[in-house]
Design an enzyme around this catalytic site. Structure first.
Site, mmCIF file in Angstrom:
data_model
loop_
_atom_site.group_PDB
_atom_site.id
_atom_site.type_symbol
_atom_site.label_atom_id
_atom_site.label_comp_id
_atom_site.label_asym_id
_atom_site.label_seq_id
_atom_site.Cartn_x
_atom_site.Cartn_y
_atom_site.Cartn_z
ATOM 1 N N ARG A 197 0.813 -1.216 0.000
ATOM 2 C CA ARG A 197 0.000 0.000 0.000
ATOM 3 C C ARG A 197 0.844 1.262 0.000
ATOM 4 O O ARG A 197 1.824 1.356 0.734
ATOM 5 C CB ARG A 197 -0.905 0.004 1.234
ATOM 6 C CG ARG A 197 -1.959 -1.073 1.141
ATOM 7 C CD ARG A 197 -2.744 -1.213 2.406
ATOM 8 N NE ARG A 197 -3.963 -1.988 2.140
ATOM 9 C CZ ARG A 197 -4.929 -2.162 3.002
ATOM 10 N NH1 ARG A 197 -4.863 -1.613 4.197
ATOM 11 N NH2 ARG A 197 -5.979 -2.873 2.685
ATOM 12 N N THR A 216 -19.438 5.287 14.666
ATOM 13 C CA THR A 216 -18.187 6.042 14.699
ATOM 14 C C THR A 216 -18.486 7.532 14.613
ATOM 15 O O THR A 216 -19.524 7.937 14.087
ATOM 16 C CB THR A 216 -17.263 5.661 13.526
ATOM 17 O OG1 THR A 216 -16.016 6.351 13.668
ATOM 18 C CG2 THR A 216 -17.852 6.033 12.181
ATOM 19 N N LYS A 248 -16.615 9.145 10.535
ATOM 20 C CA LYS A 248 -17.045 9.129 9.139
ATOM 21 C C LYS A 248 -18.039 10.278 8.917
ATOM 22 O O LYS A 248 -17.602 11.414 8.833
ATOM 23 C CB LYS A 248 -17.510 7.727 8.775
ATOM 24 C CG LYS A 248 -16.261 6.802 8.712
ATOM 25 C CD LYS A 248 -16.471 5.330 8.603
ATOM 26 C CE LYS A 248 -15.109 4.629 8.659
ATOM 27 N NZ LYS A 248 -15.203 3.174 8.787
HETATM 28 C C1 PLP Z 1 -14.274 2.276 9.603
HETATM 29 C C2 PLP Z 1 -15.022 1.128 10.236
HETATM 30 C C3 PLP Z 1 -14.929 0.870 11.612
HETATM 31 C C4 PLP Z 1 -13.926 1.569 12.449
HETATM 32 O O1 PLP Z 1 -14.287 2.860 12.747
HETATM 33 P P1 PLP Z 1 -13.142 3.914 13.076
HETATM 34 O O2 PLP Z 1 -13.827 4.955 13.854
HETATM 35 O O3 PLP Z 1 -12.598 4.380 11.759
HETATM 36 O O4 PLP Z 1 -12.088 3.195 13.864
HETATM 37 C C5 PLP Z 1 -15.766 -0.066 12.175
HETATM 38 N N1 PLP Z 1 -16.644 -0.752 11.435
HETATM 39 C C6 PLP Z 1 -16.742 -0.576 10.103
HETATM 40 C C7 PLP Z 1 -17.734 -1.367 9.334
HETATM 41 C C8 PLP Z 1 -15.911 0.353 9.459
HETATM 42 O O5 PLP Z 1 -15.966 0.497 8.137
#
Ligand code: PLP
Length: 409
Positions: free
Chosen positions: A21, A244, A247
């Site tokens: 990567r 989270t 995102k």
């Molecule tokens: C990105 C992701 C996480 C982790 O979340 P972060 O806050 O980025 O650590 C957990 N579950 C799924 C399905 C994800 O895509």
């Protein structure tokens, strides 16, 4: 002993399999998302980001940035301790109340990241249930798999979104065995959605507990951004919702929400919660501002869906192999790790378009893809330029196009 050989040969394996990567060194420009500066090996370049998980651009929203700056100025930077030792600060307590309200639950608990919330949340919950059997969806995220593994209890994998298979496993486990169903609501590599209502039906019928990862749905679905479970009217039927702040809410951190006794038990037993410093106050205030904004504003959600639909329509009309997706995710099939990487490199270097290639192990071998994530701020002109650039790259790499379809507009 030459220790470096171990690391060099490990890296050589990745190069051989075309899954070494390379990270793009980016600098986002607040107020101009999705535009950013790419610090390329040859100097600075302007690029358009097409693969961010800051789905709604909340990471640059004036209310969110303002809350972060104001809080840092007022109370300083770090939390200064673990939750137990001086680290439970007021912005964090307010954020946990905001999250509990978002999901209609009695309580919520904040972790360093969504990854940690799954890893330590699932393992702690399952460990506290004697003889627990975990039923886990085949496409669950690595953080859930790690949580299940660390739980140390028996686990069975059900075929992705296959409620008939899940029911078979529930019946086989018998009514007396404690069972925990773990799945996601929205799977972010394919953009498909779990049949949450049917899963809740089964959980109630066979006496199982439910744990649902809503990481790719919170902020974006449901009238207040509570996720797919809110949209589908089943939030109250799910025992533990996980999400989270990194995102759609544009910040950092993860959480679980549920009944008070579950949250209190995880708070009291989870090593990944107990033995680490609390999130900084400024991050918590910023996340609270983003959640509050999205509870009442649906402009971002509607515009996001509109942009995703237009992107799918334009790319499909151009004959590009858009994989079917029920959501805001626009996966473009490549099916070859080398070509996927080269397509991504060409888009970035020749067209100023940044889409990271998605190769194994994130997706299965042979299903390598470009995963496109339109935001409310991807204007028509950007979408048209994306289609043109993709067509040129597809031609140069000899990738197949689909039969031209009637243009959508
Ligand atoms: C990105 C992701 C996480 C982790 O979340 P972060 O806050 O980025 O650590 C957990 N579950 C799924 C399905 C994800 O895509």
């Amino acid at each position: 002993m030459d220790y470096s050989q171990f690391f060099n040969s490990a890296l050589a394996r990745l190069h051989d399999e075309r899954r070494y990567r390379v990270f793009a060194d980016l600098e986002r420009i607040a107020g101009r998302f999705p535009h950013a500066t790419w610090h390329s090996p040859k100097g600075q370049r302007n690029v358009v980001i097409w693969c961010s998980n800051d789905y709604l651009g909340m990471g640059q929203h004036p209310k969110v940035v303002g809350a972060m700056v104001e809080t840092a100025t007022r109370v300083g930077t770090g939390a200064g301790g673990t939750r137990n030792i001086a680290g439970t600060h007021h912005p964090l307590v307010q954020l946990e109340a905001e999250l509990a309200d978002l999901h209609g639950k009695q309580a919520s608990l904040l972790f360093t990241s969504g990854y940690v919330s799954n890893q330590t949340g699932i393992s702690t919950i399952a460990k506290l249930i004697p003889n627990c059997l975990i039923l886990s969806d085949a496409l669950n995220h690595n953080s859930m798999i790690e949580g299940v593994r660390q739980a140390g209890c028996e686990r069975q994998i059900f075929r992705h979104n296959d409620v008939a298979h899940l029911e078979e496993l529930l019946i086989a486990a018998g009514p007396d065995r404690p069972k925990l169903i773990a799945c996601e609501s929205l799977y972010s590599m394919d953009g498909d959605v779990a049949p949450l209502a049917e899963i809740c039906d089964l959980a109630e019928k066979y006496g199982a507990m439910t744990y649902v990862d809503e990481v790719h749905a919170v902020g974006m679905y449901g009238p207040r951004g509570g996720g797919i479970a809110e949209r589908d009217g089943v939030m109250h039927r799910i025992d533990v919702l996980e999400g989270t702040l990194a995102k759609a809410f544009g910040c950092l951190g993860g959480y679980i929400a549920g009944n008070a006794e579950i949250i209190d038990a995880v708070r009291s037993y989870a090593p990944g919660f107990i033995f680490t410093t609390a999130l900084p106050p400024a991050i918590c205030s910023a996340a609270t501002a983003a959640i509050r904004h999205l509870k009442t504003s649906s402009w971002e959600r509607e515009r996001h869906q509109d942009r995703a639909a237009r992107t799918k329509a334009i790319l499909t009309a151009a004959g590009l192999p858009v994989m079917s997706s029920e959501t805001h995710i626009v996966p473009l099939f490549v099916g070859d790790p080398e070509k996927c990487k080269r397509a991504s490199d060409m888009l970035l270097e020749e067209h100023g378009i940044y889409i990271q290639p998605i190769n194994y192990p994130t997706v299965a071998k042979g299903s390598e893809r470009l995963r496109i994530t339109p935001s409310p701020y991807h204007e028509d002109g950007l979408i048209d330029a994306l289609a043109d650039a993709l067509l040129q790259v597809w031609e140069r790499l000899g990738l197949p196009l689909q039969k031209k379809q009637q243009a959508a507009e």
